[in-house]
Design a protein around this motif. Sequence first.
Motif, PDB file in Angstrom:
ATOM      1  N   ASP A   1       0.839  -1.199   0.000  1.00  0.00           N
ATOM      2  CA  ASP A   1       0.000   0.000   0.000  1.00  0.00           C
ATOM      3  C   ASP A   1       0.874   1.249   0.000  1.00  0.00           C
ATOM      4  O   ASP A   1       0.576   2.231  -0.677  1.00  0.00           O
TER       5      ASP A   1
ATOM      6  N   ARG B   1       2.204   1.751  -3.476  1.00  0.00           N
ATOM      7  CA  ARG B   1       1.149   2.339  -4.302  1.00  0.00           C
ATOM      8  C   ARG B   1       1.020   3.836  -4.033  1.00  0.00           C
ATOM      9  O   ARG B   1       0.948   4.648  -4.948  1.00  0.00           O
TER      10      ARG B   1
ATOM     11  N   LYS C   1       4.072  11.947  -7.526  1.00  0.00           N
ATOM     12  CA  LYS C   1       3.484  12.738  -8.614  1.00  0.00           C
ATOM     13  C   LYS C   1       3.416  14.225  -8.250  1.00  0.00           C
ATOM     14  O   LYS C   1       3.086  15.048  -9.092  1.00  0.00           O
TER      15      LYS C   1
ATOM     16  N   ARG D   1       3.958   5.730  -5.668  1.00  0.00           N
ATOM     17  CA  ARG D   1       3.867   5.807  -7.131  1.00  0.00           C
ATOM     18  C   ARG D   1       2.702   6.651  -7.618  1.00  0.00           C
ATOM     19  O   ARG D   1       2.850   7.459  -8.523  1.00  0.00           O
ATOM     20  N   GLU D   2       1.527   6.463  -6.992  1.00  0.00           N
ATOM     21  CA  GLU D   2       0.312   7.084  -7.505  1.00  0.00           C
ATOM     22  C   GLU D   2       0.051   8.493  -6.978  1.00  0.00           C
ATOM     23  O   GLU D   2      -0.695   9.238  -7.611  1.00  0.00           O
ATOM     24  N   GLN D   3       0.634   8.837  -5.831  1.00  0.00           N
ATOM     25  CA  GLN D   3       0.311  10.140  -5.267  1.00  0.00           C
ATOM     26  C   GLN D   3       1.533  10.962  -4.878  1.00  0.00           C
ATOM     27  O   GLN D   3       1.739  12.054  -5.409  1.00  0.00           O
TER      28      GLN D   3
END
Length: 151
Positions: A117, A120, A128, A123-125
Amino acid sequence: MKLDRHDLALLRALQRNARASLQELSAEVGLSSSPCWARIKRMEEAGVIEGYTIKVNAELVGVPDQLIVQLTLDSHSEDALEAFGRQLEAIPEVLEAYLVSGDYDYVLRLAVKGTRDYERLLREQLYKIPGIRHSKSSFVLRRLKSGNLAL
């Protein structure tokens, strides 16, 4: 706002149990209900009391792991700091965020379901968000102390 011994006693009592009744608080601090209520309202209006919360068992709601993340940004302009703060507010896993002095610019406390988690989330938040130059993460192994202000 100047706080006297009764105000401090009320704050200590509310930190121990924010659900205490007015009668319980009054008895504990040695005031009748009316002055006790007036003091609480005055401290709320002055911002001394910022709100009332509950403690949630993170493990029982499915986010048992916590991390401390230290971040360094590329830019320290006011606009960059404001934008970064706004983006952190949108990430629910970020429980606390501090702009700090020292080797890193920010220290974050996050709650996640586990290492996958967290990967994730990175990478996703988190990664970015523009302007992050460096990060360092540490999983919390055990919380040794957690508390309120000593009054």
